[in-house]
Motif scaffolding. Structure first.
Motif, mmCIF file in Angstrom:
data_model
loop_
_atom_site.group_PDB
_atom_site.id
_atom_site.type_symbol
_atom_site.label_atom_id
_atom_site.label_comp_id
_atom_site.label_asym_id
_atom_site.label_seq_id
_atom_site.Cartn_x
_atom_site.Cartn_y
_atom_site.Cartn_z
ATOM 1 N N GLN A 16 -47.529 -20.016 48.264
ATOM 2 C CA GLN A 16 -46.685 -21.182 48.532
ATOM 3 C C GLN A 16 -47.552 -22.451 48.462
ATOM 4 O O GLN A 16 -48.431 -22.471 49.181
ATOM 5 C CB GLN A 16 -46.179 -20.576 50.012
ATOM 6 C CG GLN A 16 -45.413 -19.350 50.029
ATOM 7 C CD GLN A 16 -43.770 -19.275 49.793
ATOM 8 O OE1 GLN A 16 -43.344 -20.397 49.456
ATOM 9 N NE2 GLN A 16 -43.396 -18.062 49.860
ATOM 10 N N VAL A 20 -42.901 -26.320 49.488
ATOM 11 C CA VAL A 20 -41.945 -25.304 49.933
ATOM 12 C C VAL A 20 -41.684 -24.747 51.471
ATOM 13 O O VAL A 20 -40.806 -24.446 52.069
ATOM 14 C CB VAL A 20 -42.598 -23.853 49.167
ATOM 15 C CG1 VAL A 20 -41.685 -22.682 49.586
ATOM 16 C CG2 VAL A 20 -42.577 -24.072 47.629
ATOM 17 N N TYR A 281 -40.519 -16.833 40.085
ATOM 18 C CA TYR A 281 -39.284 -16.773 41.010
ATOM 19 C C TYR A 281 -39.999 -17.528 42.361
ATOM 20 O O TYR A 281 -40.844 -16.886 43.036
ATOM 21 C CB TYR A 281 -38.905 -15.556 41.209
ATOM 22 C CG TYR A 281 -37.989 -15.026 40.087
ATOM 23 C CD1 TYR A 281 -37.840 -15.628 38.966
ATOM 24 C CD2 TYR A 281 -37.244 -13.729 39.984
ATOM 25 C CE1 TYR A 281 -37.101 -14.860 37.921
ATOM 26 C CE2 TYR A 281 -36.689 -13.210 39.309
ATOM 27 C CZ TYR A 281 -36.559 -13.995 37.745
ATOM 28 O OH TYR A 281 -35.588 -13.257 37.012
ATOM 29 N N SER A 282 -39.039 -18.212 42.965
ATOM 30 C CA SER A 282 -39.164 -18.810 44.242
ATOM 31 C C SER A 282 -38.595 -17.618 45.216
ATOM 32 O O SER A 282 -38.102 -16.818 44.821
ATOM 33 C CB SER A 282 -38.362 -19.876 44.563
ATOM 34 O OG SER A 282 -37.067 -19.757 44.419
ATOM 35 N N ASP A 283 -38.896 -17.717 46.437
ATOM 36 C CA ASP A 283 -38.140 -16.935 47.419
ATOM 37 C C ASP A 283 -36.709 -16.813 47.182
ATOM 38 O O ASP A 283 -36.104 -15.867 47.469
ATOM 39 C CB ASP A 283 -38.722 -17.351 49.101
ATOM 40 C CG ASP A 283 -39.802 -16.945 49.258
ATOM 41 O OD1 ASP A 283 -40.400 -15.895 48.653
ATOM 42 O OD2 ASP A 283 -40.665 -17.736 50.041
ATOM 43 N N ASP A 285 -34.914 -17.370 44.744
ATOM 44 C CA ASP A 285 -34.637 -16.789 43.429
ATOM 45 C C ASP A 285 -34.534 -15.211 43.713
ATOM 46 O O ASP A 285 -33.763 -14.442 43.242
ATOM 47 C CB ASP A 285 -35.492 -16.911 42.467
ATOM 48 C CG ASP A 285 -35.495 -18.505 41.800
ATOM 49 O OD1 ASP A 285 -34.443 -19.054 41.968
ATOM 50 O OD2 ASP A 285 -36.802 -18.957 41.460
#
Lengths: 320, 109
Positions: A16, A20, A281-283, A285
């Protein structure tokens, strides 16, 4: 059995960035709406009750490494992704408390993200340790030795102090590993991959990652329906959407969230863990994908018993 | 799963009825690939009318992709009139990125 996830990310470790974390904190402050909290535990209780996991948590960024507790006097671990480093450190703590220094490591395949934790696996330097490496690949030992060569890493395999044993299994055979009954299935992936099913006292855990279910070979999925059969937990490669696996990412060797649901439905499995998350992918996502998978399961459940869909994250523990 | 097919002046319209899952996908594939051939022979676009379809699982969705590949880029397949359940499945599977999806058959042609 207890399943502990040390690494859940696919392909490449991720971390991260500050922005973020800052966004998560800002979201939490907005949600708090000016409240004050007497102490950290009160703030923690508020956050758990009012924030989603993508805000008050993180799925993590270590690559594939899953521990299965419950064997007789041995650690059991699936894959040696970057999560293996932290597992190795924690195993020293448990050995100090009396756990035998015996490790059974199961390899799905030999791609970098599934073996990159091995050079940083502290127990490999413990002369009292016994490390049994199970694989379907005859070249598993070659892959680990090659990774230690000077061009890639400064510590050659010969310097490691543990007692190593490499065991190559064939798909379809059933064998015992420290009191667990283990079976293996061949999967479609570059240079092949293998899934494992672990059973003990009527409970079953399946580890099936890096497995593409081919568009023109749907008949073959009956093999996986049997392999997942009535499992208490199926840990499944759900890296992409179905649309992705059939277009841009076709032949990349991965599966989708909804094929995983369908296989588990047919197998009458009880719980599905989404796993091997796409590194871009982000959290948010991943959380969206989790919510969509839960919804898909509801939409196609018909008269079946509900399949619980959980989303693996680094640090998650699941009692089976 | 039942299947009906109708030829209009503007399109060949195939209509699956019921549900498409692990028990019915093979029949759906036979019907749909036949419709692809029929549409090509008639030089008509193929529309899959989903209005009487309860839902399809990934097996049915994958049959749609097999049909799309079989039809080729010159003969696009349009999905029409999904119910709310199918609309959600199409979105979750990202099939709205692979297929043109329209609200009714009339809008497809």
């Amino acid at each position: 059995m207890l399943v502990r996830f040390w690494g859940t990310r696919g392909s490449l470790p991720v971390a991260q960035k500050a922005n973020v974390i800052q966004a998560k904190i800002a979201d939490a402050l907005v949600a708090a709406g000016g409240r004050t909290f007497a102490d950290v535990s009160e703030a923690d209780a508020f956050a758990r009750a009012n924030l989603d996991f993508a805000t008050y948590g993180a799925y993590g960024g270590a690559t594939s490494c899953v521990e299965i507790e419950g064997a007789d006097g041995a650690f059991v671990v699936c894959d040696m992704g970057s999560g293996l480093r932290e597992f190795g450190i924690d195993s020293f703590r448990r050995i100090a408390e009396g756990h035998p220094p015996v490790y059974h490591l199961f390899l799905s395949h030999l791609h970098w993200d599934h073996i990159m934790g091995f050079p940083f696996f502290g127990p490999a330097f413990n002369p009292a340790a016994t490390i049994v490496i199970h694989s379907g690949h005859a070249d598993a030992e070659t892959a680990l030795r090659r990774q230690q060569e000077e061009i890639s890493f400064p510590v050659p395999f010969e310097w490691l102090k543990a007692k190593f044993q490499f065991v190559v299994h064939k798909p379809g055979e059933t064998f015992d590993a420290a009191g667990l009954t283990v079976s293996m299935v061949a999967q479609y992936h570059s240079h092949d991959s293998y899934g494992y099913r672990f059973e003990k006292t009527g409970r079953a855990v399946v580890y099936s990652t890096d497995s593409e279910h081919k568009l023109h070979n749907m008949d073959a999925e009956v093999v996986f329906e049997r392999f997942f059969g009535a499992a208490d937990l199926v840990i499944c490669d759900t890296m992409y959407s179905l649309g992705d696996t059939l277009s841009l990412k076709q032949d990349w060797g991965h599966s989708s969230n909804i094929v995983a649901v369908d296989l588990c439905h047919s197998a009458r499995a009880k719980r599905l863990a989404l796993f091997h998350h796409e590194p871009t992918y982000s959290d948010a996502d991943i959380q969206r994908m989790h919510n969509e998978t839960i919804r898909y399961e509801e939409l196609v459940r018909a008269d079946r018993s509900p399949l619980e869909v959980i989303c693996a994250y680094d640090g998650l523990e699941v009692i089976v | 799963m039942e299947w009906q097919v109708e030829t209009t002046a503007a399109a060949l319209v195939g209509r699956p009825i019921g549900k498409i899952d692990e028990t019915t996908w093979e029949a759906f594939q036979v019907h749909l690939l036949a419709a692809v051939s029929q549409a090509a022979a008639a030089s008509l676009p193929l529309v899959v009318d989903l209005s009487d379809l309860d839902y399809m699982s990934s097996r049915g969705l994958r049959v749609l992709k097999i049909a799309k590949d079989s039809a080729g880029a010159e003969a696009p397949i349009t999905l029409a009139a999904p119910n709310d359940r199918m609309r959600q499945i199409i979105e979750i599977s990202r099939y709205d990125m692979l297929f043109k999806v329209v609200a009714d058959v009339a809008s497809a042609v």
